[in-house]
Design a protein around this motif. Structure first.
Motif, PDB file in Angstrom:
ATOM      1  N   MET A  95       0.855  -1.189   0.000  1.00 45.62           N
ATOM      2  CA  MET A  95       0.000   0.000   0.000  1.00 45.62           C
ATOM      3  C   MET A  95       0.886   1.232   0.000  1.00 45.62           C
ATOM      4  O   MET A  95       1.729   1.401   0.881  1.00 45.62           O
ATOM      5  CB  MET A  95      -0.912   0.031   1.229  1.00 45.62           C
ATOM      6  CG  MET A  95      -1.735   1.319   1.347  1.00 45.62           C
ATOM      7  SD  MET A  95      -2.778   1.409   2.828  1.00 45.62           S
ATOM      8  CE  MET A  95      -4.236   0.515   2.268  1.00 45.62           C
ATOM      9  N   TYR A  96       0.693   2.094  -0.994  1.00 46.81           N
ATOM     10  CA  TYR A  96       1.385   3.373  -1.056  1.00 46.81           C
ATOM     11  C   TYR A  96       0.340   4.481  -1.001  1.00 46.81           C
ATOM     12  O   TYR A  96      -0.484   4.613  -1.913  1.00 46.81           O
ATOM     13  CB  TYR A  96       2.189   3.499  -2.344  1.00 46.81           C
ATOM     14  CG  TYR A  96       3.337   2.511  -2.484  1.00 46.81           C
ATOM     15  CD1 TYR A  96       3.959   1.956  -1.373  1.00 46.81           C
ATOM     16  CD2 TYR A  96       3.806   2.144  -3.739  1.00 46.81           C
ATOM     17  CE1 TYR A  96       5.004   1.063  -1.499  1.00 46.81           C
ATOM     18  CE2 TYR A  96       4.863   1.253  -3.880  1.00 46.81           C
ATOM     19  CZ  TYR A  96       5.461   0.715  -2.753  1.00 46.81           C
ATOM     20  OH  TYR A  96       6.509  -0.164  -2.888  1.00 46.81           O
ATOM     21  N   ASN A  97       0.366   5.258   0.061  1.00 46.22           N
ATOM     22  CA  ASN A  97      -0.563   6.389   0.184  1.00 46.22           C
ATOM     23  C   ASN A  97      -2.010   5.960  -0.036  1.00 46.22           C
ATOM     24  O   ASN A  97      -2.771   6.596  -0.770  1.00 46.22           O
ATOM     25  CB  ASN A  97      -0.170   7.506  -0.792  1.00 46.22           C
ATOM     26  CG  ASN A  97       1.233   8.025  -0.518  1.00 46.22           C
ATOM     27  OD1 ASN A  97       1.576   8.281   0.634  1.00 46.22           O
ATOM     28  ND2 ASN A  97       2.041   8.140  -1.554  1.00 46.22           N
ATOM     29  N   PHE A  98      -2.376   4.838   0.588  1.00 39.44           N
ATOM     30  CA  PHE A  98      -3.729   4.276   0.575  1.00 39.44           C
ATOM     31  C   PHE A  98      -4.134   3.682  -0.764  1.00 39.44           C
ATOM     32  O   PHE A  98      -5.305   3.364  -0.966  1.00 39.44           O
ATOM     33  CB  PHE A  98      -4.777   5.311   1.020  1.00 39.44           C
ATOM     34  CG  PHE A  98      -4.486   5.891   2.365  1.00 39.44           C
ATOM     35  CD1 PHE A  98      -4.716   5.160   3.519  1.00 39.44           C
ATOM     36  CD2 PHE A  98      -3.958   7.170   2.481  1.00 39.44           C
ATOM     37  CE1 PHE A  98      -4.420   5.688   4.776  1.00 39.44           C
ATOM     38  CE2 PHE A  98      -3.662   7.698   3.731  1.00 39.44           C
ATOM     39  CZ  PHE A  98      -3.892   6.958   4.877  1.00 39.44           C
ATOM     40  N   GLY A  99      -3.196   3.526  -1.680  1.00 38.25           N
ATOM     41  CA  GLY A  99      -3.537   2.966  -2.986  1.00 38.25           C
ATOM     42  C   GLY A  99      -2.497   1.969  -3.471  1.00 38.25           C
ATOM     43  O   GLY A  99      -1.567   1.602  -2.749  1.00 38.25           O
TER      44      GLY A  99
END
Length: 200
Positions: A95-99
């Motif tokens: 997960m990167y920045n919720f995406g």
């Protein structure tokens, strides 16, 4: 059984999502000694982001493509063939920045092709990658499972289902950046999810 593992982390080394995905593949191979494994690491073999030039290449007849356009389509064709030939997909998804990572998005854009991996019919879209199972390792530094922040799970289920892959089994490893105790707990929870997924 043919397993395709796709590592979608931006990290070529030290990736927790790759670690969990590799663990899933190992367990699958232990359960089926005849299973084969192919690994595509999108950090070491990046896929170009879908842009205007790539779209133009895909829409240009094969005999009229430039050398550069032919190379783009050939790469996408190889990626699609890998998925078509696999019985099981194992996706390592950080997960990167919720995406999702740009690496995962680029892979999805490459394999989702009308008339090849899905088609539109009078009754709506139909996925053409049927009969496969996908194990998705959702790996996070914090804890987001079951909250509004966990948009990844629904997105991945939607994309894979659109392509015809409806047997999607999620394995969560969370809290990995919240200290040693929480990290150990997160990996233990992933093992429990995997055991349940393999038994399903």
């Amino acid at each position: 059984m043919k397993i395709l593992q796709v590592n979608t982390s931006a990290r070529a080394e030290g990736s927790n999502s790759t670690r969990v995905a590799t663990s899933i593949s190992q367990r699958l191979r232990e359960a089926d000694p005849d299973a084969t494994l192919a690994v595509r690491d999108l950090a070491t073999e990046p896929i170009p982001v879908l842009d205007g030039a790539a779209l133009e290449a895909l829409s240009t007849p094969a005999e009229k493509r430039s050398k550069e356009q032919a190379a783009v389509v050939a790469l996408y064709d190889r990626l699609i063939a890998e998925v078509q030939q696999a019985d099981v997909l194992v996706l390592g998804v950080p997960m990167y920045n919720f995406g999702n990572s740009v690496q995962l998005k680029s892979w999805i854009d490459a394999i989702a092709r009308a008339g090849v991996t899905f088609r539109y019919t009078a009754n709506g879209p139909e996925g053409l990658l049927k009969g496969k199972t996908a194990y998705v390792a959702l790996v996070r530094g914090g804890r987001h499972r079951g909250t509004d922040r966990d948009a990844q799970a629904s997105h991945i289920r939607t994309v894979l289902g659109f392509l015809g892959i409806t047997d999607v089994r999620l394995v969560y490893a969370e809290g990995l950046n919240m200290g040693p105790a929480e990290s150990a707990k997160g990996f233990a929870e992933a093992e429990a999810d995997l055991a349940a997924a393999l038994a399903a």
